[in-house]
Design an enzyme around this catalytic site. Structure first.
Site, PDB file in Angstrom:
ATOM      1  N   HIS A 197      -4.897   4.575   3.982  1.00  0.00           N
ATOM      2  CA  HIS A 197      -5.655   3.820   3.146  1.00  0.00           C
ATOM      3  C   HIS A 197      -7.205   4.743   1.966  1.00  0.00           C
ATOM      4  CE1 HIS A 197      -9.805   1.562   3.773  1.00  0.00           C
ATOM      5  NE2 HIS A 197     -10.441   2.640   4.078  1.00  0.00           N
ATOM      6  N   ARG A 229       0.546  -1.120   0.240  1.00  0.00           N
ATOM      7  CA  ARG A 229       0.160  -0.220  -0.154  1.00  0.00           C
ATOM      8  C   ARG A 229       0.839   1.001  -0.002  1.00  0.00           C
ATOM      9  NH1 ARG A 229      -3.865   1.432   4.878  1.00  0.00           N
ATOM     10  NH2 ARG A 229      -2.681   2.799   5.481  1.00  0.00           N
ATOM     11  N   TYR A 255      -0.276   6.156  12.738  1.00  0.00           N
ATOM     12  CA  TYR A 255       0.245   4.395  12.869  1.00  0.00           C
ATOM     13  C   TYR A 255       1.287   3.714  11.722  1.00  0.00           C
ATOM     14  CZ  TYR A 255      -2.273   4.339   8.792  1.00  0.00           C
ATOM     15  OH  TYR A 255      -3.748   3.835   7.783  1.00  0.00           O
TER      16      TYR A 255
END
Lengths: 338, 322
Positions: free
Chosen positions: A259, A255, A268
């Site tokens: 998100h 990724r 995070y």
């Protein structure tokens, strides 16, 4: 932490049985998906649209999956990161942009559906879900219909690694295996379910291991390796078409961005993990391979990128010129007529 | 021909499977076992495992797969053993079956029938005895049928099977033995059309599913007191037939609504609110509602009976509006 995968040399094109045109076509789709995705991200970040979700880092396995399907009969039930897969199956940049800007003519949902939930009946593509994983059951159902009707169509469906924790994942794989359905489950495993890393999502070392619980083959593949992914998915599609039942593919991807545009991954995600992910970006990797194989010159590459940039600009302008849905038609398509 | 509610549904399924090769049944224990309420008894032997498909115990799975099969051009009929277990499939029904047509811009139709069983009265306790029809009726994009008689069960099921939309078909566990006249041939009872089961002039009693029987019992007793009640069976809750209800209230000027489930947020509240807002000028008394006791359904027989609305409860409500 996300999975770390050893980067190996890409499979030779001759090993997978694809010609120059297909190999370059896949590259162009990757370029287009990346550019279109980044444009939509920018539109959301600058307030021109409301929301975007990206497939950056997933493109190789997505294009491989689309290439492995028979576009005259097979079905695809994607999840929201599958932009490259959709483009390679025949969805156009203009359609994507209309949908992204929630315009009246947006073909997938007429401004009702979130962006990145593509449906195209003519291409046998049905929107995945926002409550993740439910689409795996729909895929099993489409495959059941194909089997009961005596057709040879295969259904391919995808989800993320986080989605494998849902009950629907189990119910879909169990049902598909009991009935030996012609369906291929591809998990695009980027190691993150929004902010929850893989090791907090599952205790198994590999998602492919889970296939043993359903008596179906489970294959792990480097999902940033386009040709290796193609080989593995093609084999699963061929098995399904031959009546040998479903396959679970754990495609390990990266990724490259948060998100969604609503997410700030700095809260995070360790910087070094992101750097590792960027080192596995499938796009430069596949380009280097094409160049090494003398299938692509620097001049070709520049030309392709210019062409793709024009397609993205055209799609953006086209969608921006089109009108919004009429509020008096909110309940249109609530029920189908006989 | 005289047959039971169970036989009427079974016959409707048999005729549909025979007529339309796209129709097949899926569910737990519907094959060899013949269905938990014996509705599908004998079908496996006649139609085989592909048309009468026993599934894993996997409610979300079965409904999700059925949605996919419907996308793929078939017309699946799912049996969920009871409506209590439909909760496990709620996401598939509410987030997918109900929405895919609209969210795909009209491209993807889901011609799906989910047959399930609601209601209390068989001493099956809290998680087998619930009435969730109002939950489904709340959701645009699905239709909800609640047959109360053998004739309607067969005709509404035909209408559901002909409908290109998802239909939740809610049978009642205490009605399976109810007998009545049912034509042998196929026919359709339209969704969204109420049935006046008994005409009257003094009060309108609106009910659906088993409460129709209880309302008719109450009306017979009220007749002895000289009260002439009109009893209306809604037959389906989405769409529901407010025109027929309002026309009846216009005539009687009084309304009582009976439902078996919990009062708060129950479907009766929707009917009462519609009468209050669109039929206020017709009313000579506030609308009264009869509903189940708001507690998990007890196992003990006496407690269970105390929790379910009875004819005497409806009679008391009618007296309150007269």
């Amino acid at each position: 932490m996300a999975d770390t995968v050893q980067t190996r040399p890409l499979a030779a094109p001759t090993e997978v049985g694809l010609g120059r045109e297909e190999l370059l076509g896949m590259y162009r789709t990757m370029l287009l998906a990346r550019a279109l995705g980044q444009r939509m991200w920018l539109l959301a970040r600058t307030g021109k649209t409301h929301f975007a979700v990206s497939g950056d880092g997933h493109e190789a396995v997505q294009v491989a999956a689309a290439q492995a399907l028979d576009r005259t009969q097979d079905w695809c039930i994607p999840f929201y990161r599958d932009l490259a897969m959709m483009l390679h199956l025949g969805i156009t940049a203009r359609d994507v942009m209309l949908d992204d800007m929630a315009r009246a003519e947006a073909p997938f949902g007429r401004g009702r559906q979130l962006p990145a939930h593509w449906s195209a009946r003519r291409l046998r593509i049905v929107s995945g879900s926002s409550p993740v994983t439910t689409q795996l059951l729909h895929a099993a159902g489409v495959a059941l219909a194909s089997k009961l009707r005596g057709e040879t169509a295969v259904t391919l469906t995808t989800c993320g690694d986080g989605a494998t924790s849902e009950g629907d994942f189990h119910e879909a794989l169990n049902f598909a295996s009991v009935h030996r359905l012609p369906v291929v489950f591809v998990v695009e495993n980027n190691g993150w379910a929004i902010s929850v890393p893989r090791h907090k999502q599952m205790a198994v070392a590999s998602i492919a291991e889970r296939a043993a619980g359903y008596a179906m083959p489970g294959v792990t593949v480097d999902g940033t390796d386009l040709l290796e992914s193609y080989k593995v998915i093609k084999e699963a599609v061929d098995r399904a078409r031959a009546g040998e039942g479903p396959t679970l593919i754990d495609a390990q991807v990266v990724r490259l961005v948060p998100h969604s545009t609503n997410d700030d991954e700095r809260r995070y995600r360790p910087a070094e993990e992101l750097a590792d992910a960027k080192a596995r970006d499938p796009l430069p990797r596949y380009r280097a391979h094409l160049v090494a194989q003398r299938l692509l010159t620097e001049a070709d590459d520049t030309e392709l990128k210019q062409e793709v940039a024009q397609v993205v600009d055209d799609a953006t302008d086209f969608a921006e010129r089109s009108s919004y849905p009429d509020p008096s038609e909110i309940a249109t398509h609530l029920y189908a007529g006989r | 021909m005289n047959m039971t509610y169970r036989e009427a549904i079974s016959q409707a399924l048999r005729q549909a499977i025979t007529r339309d090769e796209r129709i097949f049944l899926m569910g737990e224990d519907i094959g060899r076992y013949g269905g938990s309420y014996a509705v599908t008894k004998g079908l496996l032997a006649d139609f085989g495992e592909e048309r009468i498909m026993d599934t894993p115990i996997s409610e979300a799975g079965v409904v999700g797969v059925a949605i996919g099969a419907a996308m793929g051009g078939l017309r699946p009929v799912v049996e969920l053993m009871t409506i209590n277990f439909a909760l496990l499939a709620m996401d598939q029904i509410v987030n997918h079956a109900a929405k895919l047509l609209c969210m795909s811009g009209g491209q993807i139709t889901i011609p799906l029938v989910v047959r399930t069983v609601g209601g209390a009265g068989r001493q099956l306790a809290a998680t087998h005895s619930q009435s969730f029809e109002g939950w489904f009726a709340h959701v645009p994009g699905i239709k909800v049928a609640t047959p109360a008689s053998p004739y309607d069960a067969k005709g509404l099921l035909r209408a559901a099977l002909d409908d290109p939309n998802p239909v939740i078909f809610i049978e009642h566990s205490l009605l399976y033995g109810l007998a009545g006249d049912v034509p042998e041939e196929e026919y359709s009872v339209p969704l969204g059309k109420a049935d006046v089961k008994r005409t009257g002039t003094d009060v309108t009693i609106v009910a659906y599913s088993r409460m129709v029987q209880v309302a008719l019992e109450a009306a017979a007793l009220l007749e002895k007191e000289g009260v002439n009640a009109e009893v209306m069976d809604l037959r389906s809750l989405r769409p529901w037939d407010k025109e027929t209800v309002l026309a009846s209230v216009k005539k009687t000027t009084r309304a009582v609504i009976a439902e078996e489930g919990w009062r708060t947020g129950g479907f009766g509240a929707e009917v009462a609110s519609t009468i209050a807002s669109e039929g206020f000028d017709y009313l000579d008394a506030p609308v009264q509602r009869v509903a189940g006791v708001e507690a998990p359904m007890p196992y003990n027989k006496a407690l269970e009976q105390a929790a379910i609305p009875k004819a005497s409860d409806i009679i008391a409500a009618v007296r309150a509006v007269l």
